[in-house]
Design an enzyme around this catalytic site. Structure first.
Site, PDB file in Angstrom:
ATOM      1  N   TYR A 149      31.772 -47.600  87.599  1.00  0.00           N
ATOM      2  CA  TYR A 149      30.356 -47.758  87.230  1.00  0.00           C
ATOM      3  C   TYR A 149      29.840 -46.569  86.433  1.00  0.00           C
ATOM      4  O   TYR A 149      28.920 -46.703  85.636  1.00  0.00           O
ATOM      5  CB  TYR A 149      29.491 -47.911  88.488  1.00  0.00           C
ATOM      6  CG  TYR A 149      29.351 -49.331  88.979  1.00  0.00           C
ATOM      7  CD1 TYR A 149      30.470 -50.082  89.317  1.00  0.00           C
ATOM      8  CD2 TYR A 149      28.093 -49.913  89.121  1.00  0.00           C
ATOM      9  CE1 TYR A 149      30.336 -51.373  89.782  1.00  0.00           C
ATOM     10  CE2 TYR A 149      27.957 -51.206  89.590  1.00  0.00           C
ATOM     11  CZ  TYR A 149      29.076 -51.929  89.925  1.00  0.00           C
ATOM     12  OH  TYR A 149      28.936 -53.207  90.390  1.00  0.00           O
ATOM     13  N   LYS A 200      43.465 -50.927  95.070  1.00  0.00           N
ATOM     14  CA  LYS A 200      44.598 -51.514  94.337  1.00  0.00           C
ATOM     15  C   LYS A 200      45.603 -50.395  94.088  1.00  0.00           C
ATOM     16  O   LYS A 200      45.944 -50.072  92.934  1.00  0.00           O
ATOM     17  CB  LYS A 200      44.115 -52.148  93.015  1.00  0.00           C
ATOM     18  CG  LYS A 200      43.451 -53.503  93.189  1.00  0.00           C
ATOM     19  CD  LYS A 200      44.429 -54.624  93.525  1.00  0.00           C
ATOM     20  CE  LYS A 200      45.292 -54.993  92.327  1.00  0.00           C
ATOM     21  NZ  LYS A 200      46.251 -56.085  92.706  1.00  0.00           N
ATOM     22  N   ASP A 233      42.810 -57.673  96.310  1.00  0.00           N
ATOM     23  CA  ASP A 233      42.985 -59.122  96.086  1.00  0.00           C
ATOM     24  C   ASP A 233      43.295 -59.827  97.407  1.00  0.00           C
ATOM     25  O   ASP A 233      42.726 -60.870  97.727  1.00  0.00           O
ATOM     26  CB  ASP A 233      44.049 -59.404  95.007  1.00  0.00           C
ATOM     27  CG  ASP A 233      45.351 -58.616  95.202  1.00  0.00           C
ATOM     28  OD1 ASP A 233      45.411 -57.742  96.091  1.00  0.00           O
ATOM     29  OD2 ASP A 233      46.306 -58.883  94.447  1.00  0.00           O
ATOM     30  N   ASP A 257      31.276 -54.131  95.429  1.00  0.00           N
ATOM     31  CA  ASP A 257      30.302 -55.052  94.848  1.00  0.00           C
ATOM     32  C   ASP A 257      30.804 -56.485  94.983  1.00  0.00           C
ATOM     33  O   ASP A 257      30.099 -57.378  95.464  1.00  0.00           O
ATOM     34  CB  ASP A 257      30.082 -54.695  93.368  1.00  0.00           C
ATOM     35  CG  ASP A 257      29.084 -55.618  92.694  1.00  0.00           C
ATOM     36  OD1 ASP A 257      28.026 -55.880  93.286  1.00  0.00           O
ATOM     37  OD2 ASP A 257      29.381 -56.098  91.577  1.00  0.00           O
ATOM     38  N   ASP A 261      29.569 -59.682  97.912  1.00  0.00           N
ATOM     39  CA  ASP A 261      29.029 -61.009  97.574  1.00  0.00           C
ATOM     40  C   ASP A 261      29.857 -62.089  98.272  1.00  0.00           C
ATOM     41  O   ASP A 261      29.326 -63.095  98.740  1.00  0.00           O
ATOM     42  CB  ASP A 261      29.072 -61.254  96.053  1.00  0.00           C
ATOM     43  CG  ASP A 261      27.737 -60.949  95.368  1.00  0.00           C
ATOM     44  OD1 ASP A 261      27.085 -59.966  95.756  1.00  0.00           O
ATOM     45  OD2 ASP A 261      27.357 -61.712  94.445  1.00  0.00           O
TER      46      ASP A 261
HETATM   47  C1  IPM Z   1      24.472 -54.988  93.506  1.00  0.00           C
HETATM   48  C2  IPM Z   1      24.256 -55.389  92.065  1.00  0.00           C
HETATM   49  C3  IPM Z   1      24.248 -54.164  91.167  1.00  0.00           C
HETATM   50  C4  IPM Z   1      25.645 -53.570  91.196  1.00  0.00           C
HETATM   51  C5  IPM Z   1      23.778 -54.348  89.730  1.00  0.00           C
HETATM   52  C6  IPM Z   1      22.427 -54.977  89.624  1.00  0.00           C
HETATM   53  C7  IPM Z   1      23.757 -53.031  89.005  1.00  0.00           C
HETATM   54  O1  IPM Z   1      25.187 -56.330  91.677  1.00  0.00           O
HETATM   55  O2  IPM Z   1      23.733 -54.143  94.014  1.00  0.00           O
HETATM   56  O3  IPM Z   1      25.361 -55.553  94.163  1.00  0.00           O
HETATM   57  O4  IPM Z   1      26.542 -54.037  90.464  1.00  0.00           O
HETATM   58  O5  IPM Z   1      25.837 -52.610  91.929  1.00  0.00           O
HETATM   59 MN    MN Z   2      26.392 -57.119  93.333  1.00  0.00          MN
END
Ligand code: IPM
Ligand code: MN
Ligand code: NAD
Length: 375
Positions: A149, A200, A233, A257, A261
């Site tokens: 990042y 990884k 993975d 990240d 999700d």
């Molecule tokens: C998160 C989001 C952020 C990230 C974006 C909006 C910069 O996806 O907080 O999970 O990638 O960290």
């Molecule tokens: Mn995110």
């Protein structure tokens, strides 16, 4: 900017609602904050500011120096979500997402705690079989201020022949790895005593360094904690195969990240997952902290009063727990959410047969009603 000073409070909270569904979900979280004040349980000095596309529209940048200074002056920040198609064409440095990235980086919020717990009433709402997720209690610790990042070099360069090359770089120092794995080990000690370090290392040297540092820290200071390693993975697959095998997962910024999700869907919806982004403790033991739902600005449903406000409300509960040492009050909020769900009230992302589909606002009403009942 609106400033509402609550009487005699020493708990300074900066609220940054952001874009899309951000202001809609934040409105409901603010009602929970106001509840504590109204019932004289605890008072908070709340300041509201702009971030993301909203800040860009007002000031030409996604985070002003003034707002950043206010974040530094606060005990905690409550963040909504940023981003939207309207700003997608902007240069990278002006995009709404830079607003949250700058807050994380400048405040040095290196440890992002993303707990994936399943409320009993939602075990059926997951896309996985209920028996796979019922009782799930998993903590992802995502490194938040390093890795690809922020690594240099980065950018898109144009060669003499007009062809282009895009570059981003995964970089981690031993110190960056060490401080975040320590957070994971400390958390594991208060949980089931197990940490899975995810990387990884089979293709990335930096992943090998993560393993070495995690093992050294564990062998030196955390011999009571069990440490295992997994490739990212495989971890993605294991999360949907058998998520209850995990206690604490610690991983890099990018993998954290993506995996969080994925873990969100185990809980029923991305709209359920809160997070805490923490810095190092200062001399008084206080950490800089920002609390944010894991989801984004959800442009597809923004402005319709249908977004799930629970991730934002639960992020406030994390603030009570981690910034203000108010575990009982955090439990009160989490229990109110639990009871609202048990009563069969659902926003559209978690609606199931025999439950009532309600708006963002009515979900807020229901949580408030449960809080009033319990207080
Ligand atoms: C998160 C989001 C952020 C990230 C974006 C909006 C910069 O996806 O907080 O999970 O990638 O960290
Ligand atoms: Mn995110
Ligand atoms: P998203 O998380 O905004 O949405 C993904 C899906 O989940 C959408 O279908 C959305 O409707 C649904 N969803 C998300 N939150 C929900 C909620 N509370 N209630 C009900 N449904 C919900 O991710 P995206 O669509 O990939 O990104 C949209 C924008 O948000 C982009 O600009 C992205 O950069 C930004 N983003 C911001 C953050 C943040 O501010 N922390 C996090 C992720 C994405």
């Amino acid at each position: 900017m609106r400033v509402s000073q609550t009487r005699g409070s020493n708990r300074k909270v900066l609220v940054l609602a952001g874009d899309g569904i951000g202001p809609e979900i934040m409105r409901q979280a603010l009602r929970v904050i106001e509840f504590f004040d109204r019932r004289h349980i605890a008072s908070f000095a709340v300041t509201e500011g702009l971030v993301g596309g909203a800040a860009y529209d007002a000031a030409g940048v996604p985070l002003t120096d003034d707002t950043l200074a206010q974040a530094f002056a606060s005990d905690a920040v409550l963040f909504g979500a940023v981003g939207g198609a309207k700003w997608d064409g902007l240069p990278f440095d002006l995009r709404p997402e830079r607003g949250i990235l700058r807050l994380r980086k400048e405040m040095d919020l290196f440890a992002n705690l993303r707990p994936a717990g399943v409320f009993d009433a939602l075990a059926d709402a997951s896309s996985l079989k209920p028996e796979l997720v019922a009782g799930l209690d998993l903590m992802i610790v995502r490194e938040l201020t390093g890795g690809i990042y922020f690594g240099e070099p980065r950018g898109v360069e144009t060669h003499a022949d007009g062809s282009r090359r895009g570059v981003n770089t995964e970089v981690y120092t031993e110190a960056e790895i060490e401080r975040v794995v320590r957070v994971a080990f400390d958390l594991a000690r208060k949980r089931r005593g197990r940490v899975s370090e995810v990387d990884k290392a089979n293709v990335m040297e930096s992943g090998g360094l993560w393993r070495e540092v995690a093992q050294r820290v564990r062998d030196t200071d955390y011999r009571d904690v069990e440490l295992s390693f997994m490739y990212a993975d495989n971890c993605a697959m294991q999360l949907v195969r058998n998520p209850k095998q995990f206690d604490v997962i610690v991983t890099s910024n990018l993998f954290g990240d993506i995996l969080s999700d994925c873990a969100a869907m185990l809980t029923g919806s991305l709209g359920m997952l809160p997070s805490a982004s923490l810095g190092s403790p200062d001399a008084a033991g206080q950490r800089k902290a920002l609390y944010e739902p894991v989801h984004g600005s959800a442009p597809d449903i923004a402005g319709k009063d249908v977004a799930n406000p629970l991730a934002c409300i639960l992020s406030f509960a994390m603030m009570l727990r981690y910034s203000f040492d108010m575990a009982a009050e955090a439990d009160l909020v989490e229990d109110a959410v639990r009871h609202a769900l048990a009563a069969g009230v659902r926003t559209s992302d978690i609606v199931q047969p025999n439950t009532a589909r309600v708006s963002t606002r009515v979900m807020g009403d229901t949580v408030l009603r449960e809080l009033e009942k319990a207080a």
